[in-house]
Design an enzyme around this catalytic site. Structure first.
Site, short mmCIF file in Angstrom:
data_model
loop_
_atom_site.label_atom_id
_atom_site.label_comp_id
_atom_site.label_asym_id
_atom_site.label_seq_id
_atom_site.Cartn_x
_atom_site.Cartn_y
_atom_site.Cartn_z
N ARG A 288 0.80 -1.22 0.00
CA ARG A 288 0.00 0.00 0.00
C ARG A 288 0.84 1.28 0.00
NH1 ARG A 288 -5.05 0.38 2.34
NH2 ARG A 288 -4.62 -1.49 3.55
N ARG A 325 -13.22 -0.57 -1.46
CA ARG A 325 -12.76 -0.33 -0.09
C ARG A 325 -13.78 0.38 0.81
NH1 ARG A 325 -8.83 1.99 1.43
NH2 ARG A 325 -8.08 0.43 2.91
N TYR A 329 -14.53 -2.00 3.81
CA TYR A 329 -13.83 -1.66 5.07
C TYR A 329 -14.27 -0.32 5.65
CZ TYR A 329 -10.48 -4.53 2.38
OH TYR A 329 -9.88 -5.47 1.59
N CYS A 356 -25.82 -1.88 -8.31
CA CYS A 356 -27.10 -2.10 -7.64
C CYS A 356 -26.85 -2.64 -6.25
CB CYS A 356 -27.94 -3.07 -8.44
SG CYS A 356 -28.18 -2.46 -10.09
N TYR A 385 -4.97 -1.29 -3.91
CA TYR A 385 -6.17 -2.11 -3.70
C TYR A 385 -7.42 -1.49 -4.35
CZ TYR A 385 -2.98 -4.18 -0.33
OH TYR A 385 -1.88 -4.76 0.27
#
Ligand code: LLP
Length: 432
Positions: A288, A325, A329, A356, A385
């Protein structure tokens, strides 16, 4: 800083994002080459050049494309892959086999064969079964494998539960119980096909404190000592994983690599000298932190809906399919109207995706200038990511990726087409 505002437009690494969107379409991932290179150079200066016998393996799951792998090779870093697909991408990018580290909690026999035949530098063994498979594969091919064992260091980290990996109750790693771990180590030492290098841990992602890395390193170092005492065997390598946090929102305080690595190296060197042990090679696996801040995503604004007295939904032409994400998260992002970059915020809106799915909200409650259909929304810090977790849900297409550098843009991933979307589908005879 590669972010610039000029003539009311957002520029990214010298490129006008409004022009990029017109030329390459939206949604579009835009990756700043200079930011990635700068991260790699920070790692060079604060780790690789500073200590002997250390390596950095870029955790390619954060953003894995052939061009990215080339860039990593040019910057002198090693590469971590976690699947046959990531390994295949590295092979197709001609990345040197001996600099590849192969992680994963459930590598298949086919994946292990592929890795061993390509000659990857390290296999990070994650289970009892995996070691047996590696031994068999090596025996059949009269070859050897260089391995580490991934341990579960039993530390709880301060991050979202979904990205914690070092706790005792985890699917990752080999439990510390001696009956399991030491039996495996004994077998690895005794097996001629296995070059047993050492131990690996990865405790979690998006971390802003060094304490948990230090706790886990202590666990690994204690094991180095025990292995020396028990088997008279010298551990040659420790891999301390990745997890260094990146900046997502204005005001997020990012910790430097030195903040994590200096105390980790001091602890390691002190422990080894106190115990008369040779200091093993130290490897880290950041993903990351190398790519997150390099990336932005450009979306075109479509429908705008006001729920009077409740909220204004501004919908974009992508969402959870190119950035899962927030939905997965509860990750928070900052953004800007890229074609109104100098205009003052006048309202609070919610940026909604087009899938949807009610959780397909990219940014909740963001202050923006007056937004209209056709405007361009840029989300910051989507380099890690984002593309790598993109999906075809609702049969939305995977966006293109452009690499930008000092005003030049190059496509590194073409936009998926409808034809490609159906390329593996067929209508069987019985339904015709
Ligand atoms: N090494 C291993 C063995 C890993 O499992 C990971 C990440 C890394 C290195 C790199 O960690 P990083 O430096 O990127 O934090 N999809 C989630 C992150 C999952 C990370 C999984 N493992 C997210 O978007 O937050």
């Amino acid at each position: 800083m590669v972010k610039k505002i000029k003539n009311n437009h957002l520029f990214w690494d010298g490129c006008d994002t409004v022009e990029l969107a017109e030329k390459y379409g939206t949604p579009l991932y835009v990756m700043s080459k200079n930011t990635i290179v700068e991260e790699c150079r920070q790692l060079q200066a604060t780790f690789i050049q500073k200590y002997d016998n250390v390596r950095v393996a870029y955790a390619s799951k954060a953003f894995n494309t052939m061009a990215m792998i080339k860039l990593i090779e040019n910057e002198g870093l090693c590469l971590d892959v976690v699947s046959g697909g990531e390994l295949y991408t590295a092979i197709m990018a001609n990345y040197p086999a001996e600099k590849i580290e192969f992680n994963g909690n459930n590598k298949s026999i086919e994946e292990l064969v592929m890795a061993i035949e390509y000659g990857v530098g390290r296999i990070i063994v994650d289970s009892v079964q995996e070691l047996q498979w590696i031994i068999e594969i090596c025996r059949e091919r009269k070859t050897t494998a260089n391995i580490l064992f991934r341990i579960t260091p039993e530390v709880e980290v301060a991050t979202h539960d979904f990205i914690s990996t070092g706790q005792k109750d985890s699917k990752f790693g080999i439990p510390l119980e001696e009956s399991i771990l030491f039996a495996l180590i004994e077998q690895a030492i005794a097996t001629p096909e296995i070059n047993f290098y050492g131990l690996h841990f990865h405790i979690g992602s998006q971390l802003f404190t060094n304490e948990t890395h230090l706790l886990a390193a202590q666990v690994a170092l204690d094991l180095v000592k025990k292995i020396h005492e028990r088997f008279d065997y010298t551990i040659r390598e420790l891999n301390y994983g990745g997890g260094f946090g990146a900046r997502y929102k204005e005001g997020d305080e990012r910790k430097s690599y030195a903040y994590f690595l200096e105390p980790l190296m001091a602890l390691t060197e002190q422990f080894c000298s106190d115990n008369d042990l040779v200091r093993p090679a130290i490897v880290i696996e950041p993903g990351r932190s190398i790519v997150a801040e390099a990336g932005i995503t450009l979306h075109r604004i479509g429908s705008i809906k006001e729920v009077p007295g409740v909220r204004k939904y501004v919908a974009i032409d992508g969402g959870m399919t190119d950035n899962i994400r927030p939905g997965l998260y509860e990750a928070e992002y900052d953004g800007i109207v890229a074609n109104k970059a100098e205009e003052e915020a006048v309202e609070i809106v919610t940026i909604a995706g087009k899938a949807c799915e009610s959780t397909d909200i990219l940014v909740k409650d963001i202050a923006l200038p007056a937004v209209e259909t056709g405007d361009l929304f840029a989300t910051f810090s989507t380099g890690a990511y984002g593309y790598s977790m993109a999906s075809n849900y609702n049969k939305l297409l995977i966006p293109a990726v452009v690499l930008v550098s000092a005003g030049e843009a190059e496509v590194i991933v073409k936009r998926q087409t409808y034809e490609q979307l159906l390329q593996n589908e067929q209508i069987p005879e019985s339904l015709r």
